[in-house]
Design a protein around this motif. Structure first.
Motif, short mmCIF file in Angstrom:
data_model
loop_
_atom_site.label_atom_id
_atom_site.label_comp_id
_atom_site.label_asym_id
_atom_site.label_seq_id
_atom_site.Cartn_x
_atom_site.Cartn_y
_atom_site.Cartn_z
N ILE A 127 10.85 -4.51 -20.09
CA ILE A 127 10.91 -3.98 -18.73
C ILE A 127 9.66 -4.46 -18.00
O ILE A 127 8.54 -4.10 -18.37
CB ILE A 127 10.94 -2.44 -18.72
CG1 ILE A 127 12.06 -1.90 -19.63
CG2 ILE A 127 11.10 -1.92 -17.30
CD1 ILE A 127 12.00 -0.39 -19.82
N GLY A 128 9.85 -5.28 -16.97
CA GLY A 128 8.69 -5.83 -16.26
C GLY A 128 8.80 -5.65 -14.76
O GLY A 128 9.90 -5.65 -14.20
N TYR A 129 7.66 -5.49 -14.11
CA TYR A 129 7.61 -5.34 -12.65
C TYR A 129 6.84 -6.50 -12.05
O TYR A 129 5.75 -6.86 -12.52
CB TYR A 129 6.94 -4.03 -12.26
CG TYR A 129 6.96 -3.77 -10.77
CD1 TYR A 129 8.11 -3.30 -10.15
CD2 TYR A 129 5.84 -4.02 -9.99
CE1 TYR A 129 8.14 -3.09 -8.77
CE2 TYR A 129 5.86 -3.80 -8.61
CZ TYR A 129 7.02 -3.33 -8.01
OH TYR A 129 7.04 -3.13 -6.66
N ALA A 178 1.19 -3.33 -20.54
CA ALA A 178 0.01 -3.86 -19.85
C ALA A 178 0.23 -3.80 -18.36
O ALA A 178 1.35 -3.96 -17.86
CB ALA A 178 -0.28 -5.29 -20.28
N ALA A 179 -0.85 -3.56 -17.64
CA ALA A 179 -0.87 -3.67 -16.18
C ALA A 179 -2.00 -4.62 -15.82
O ALA A 179 -3.03 -4.68 -16.51
CB ALA A 179 -1.09 -2.29 -15.55
N LYS A 180 -1.82 -5.35 -14.76
CA LYS A 180 -2.81 -6.35 -14.34
C LYS A 180 -4.20 -5.72 -14.22
O LYS A 180 -4.39 -4.73 -13.52
CB LYS A 180 -2.39 -6.96 -13.01
CG LYS A 180 -3.32 -8.04 -12.51
CD LYS A 180 -2.85 -8.60 -11.18
CE LYS A 180 -3.81 -9.66 -10.65
NZ LYS A 180 -3.37 -10.20 -9.34
N VAL A 232 2.98 -7.94 -12.85
CA VAL A 232 1.81 -7.07 -12.75
C VAL A 232 1.88 -5.84 -13.66
O VAL A 232 0.87 -5.17 -13.87
CB VAL A 232 1.58 -6.62 -11.29
CG1 VAL A 232 1.29 -7.81 -10.40
CG2 VAL A 232 2.78 -5.84 -10.76
N LEU A 233 3.05 -5.55 -14.20
CA LEU A 233 3.20 -4.38 -15.08
C LEU A 233 4.37 -4.65 -16.01
O LEU A 233 5.43 -5.09 -15.56
CB LEU A 233 3.46 -3.12 -14.25
CG LEU A 233 3.77 -1.82 -15.00
CD1 LEU A 233 2.56 -1.37 -15.83
CD2 LEU A 233 4.16 -0.72 -14.02
N ALA A 237 10.32 -11.79 -4.40
CA ALA A 237 10.42 -11.51 -5.84
C ALA A 237 9.60 -10.30 -6.24
O ALA A 237 8.70 -10.36 -7.07
CB ALA A 237 10.00 -12.74 -6.65
N THR A 238 9.93 -9.17 -5.62
CA THR A 238 9.27 -7.91 -5.94
C THR A 238 10.31 -6.93 -6.47
O THR A 238 11.33 -6.69 -5.83
CB THR A 238 8.57 -7.32 -4.70
OG1 THR A 238 7.53 -8.20 -4.28
CG2 THR A 238 7.97 -5.95 -5.02
#
Length: 245
Positions: free
Chosen positions: A105-107, A129-131, A114-115, A80-81
């Motif tokens: 939009i998410g990563y 936001a980023a972790k 994480v982003l 799940a990346t």
């Protein structure tokens, strides 16, 4: 994701372009063709155009990354990346001219958000936001004040995964605990408002990965407690609340 600075800036640029493009579609929403994908679930040419645009921009900036989206599907690896995109969450609200809709939009890395970036075009708001890097609101680093513990307002999601009686029972439970309960029919909006300290939290069982991929890290970096889980193929649960919510 090795180069977080590049990823962070690229996401900010893509989200801003998507926001402006969405505003253009919103200005002519009354002329848009509407398809009913399933009972009560709609898609417009704006949804499809925005997802194609976002996918193209992500592919250009991150050529090797997988992308999954609400309109055009796709899959992430077993770990799940990759990117998860919701071009317009709250399409019914968008069609009706209500301002309660957003672009997400998410990563994810190994299943962890994480982003992420969320734009609420009709409200002039963007959150990124980023972790471990805090929350940016309208391109400014922002420290969020949690909502008052004296005024508890929880937002609940509903969909075709759970029977309405189950969601209604959840609402009654929160009312019994002293919460007011609202349902905006848009996970992205509700989670963004929670991250900004304007709601005590948001709970939904049965949403898509694209609904929560960005909001998960955004809510965490705002200071909220977030729990997510997989309920079945393509179906997720999220419980995001402020500690005193």
């Amino acid at each position: 994701m090795q180069d977080i600075e590049h990823a962070h800036q690229s996401l900010q640029d893509i989200l801003e372009q998507a926001r402006r493009r969405a505003e253009g579609w919103a200005a002519k929403r009354e002329t848009l063709g509407v398809d009913e994908k399933s009972a009560g679930q709609f898609a417009t040419e704006a949804d499809r155009d925005l997802e194609r645009f976002i996918r193209a921009e992500l592919n250009a900036a991150f050529p090797s990354a997988a992308v999954i989206g609400e309109e055009y599907g796709g899959s992430l690896s077993d770990s799940a990346t990759g990117w998860a995109v919701d071009p317009i969450d709250g399409t019914t609200n968008f069609i009706l001219g209500l301002p309660i809709w957003g672009v997400s939009i998410g990563y994810l890395e190994n299943g962890e958000s994480v982003l992420g970036g969320i734009a609420l075009p009709d409200l002039g708001l963007s959150l990124i936001a980023a972790k471990g890097r805090g929350l940016i609101v309208n391109q400014k680093q922002t420290r969020i004040t949690p909502p008052s513990a004296r005024v508890k307002s929880i937002s609940l999601g509903e969909n075709d995964f759970e029977a309405g009686t189950v969601t209604d029972a959840r609402a009654e439970q929160f009312r019994a605990e002293g919460h007011s309960v609202v349902r905006y029919r848009c996970a992205v909006f509700s989670l963004a408002m929670s991250a900004l300290g304007r709601l005590s939290g948001y709970i939904e069982h049965g949403c898509g990965l694209w609904d929560i991929a960005a909001a998960d890290v955004i809510c965490r970096e705002a200071g909220m407690k977030v729990q997510t889980s997989i309920l079945g193929p393509g179906r997720y649960a999220i419980d995001a609340r402020w500690p005193d919510g």
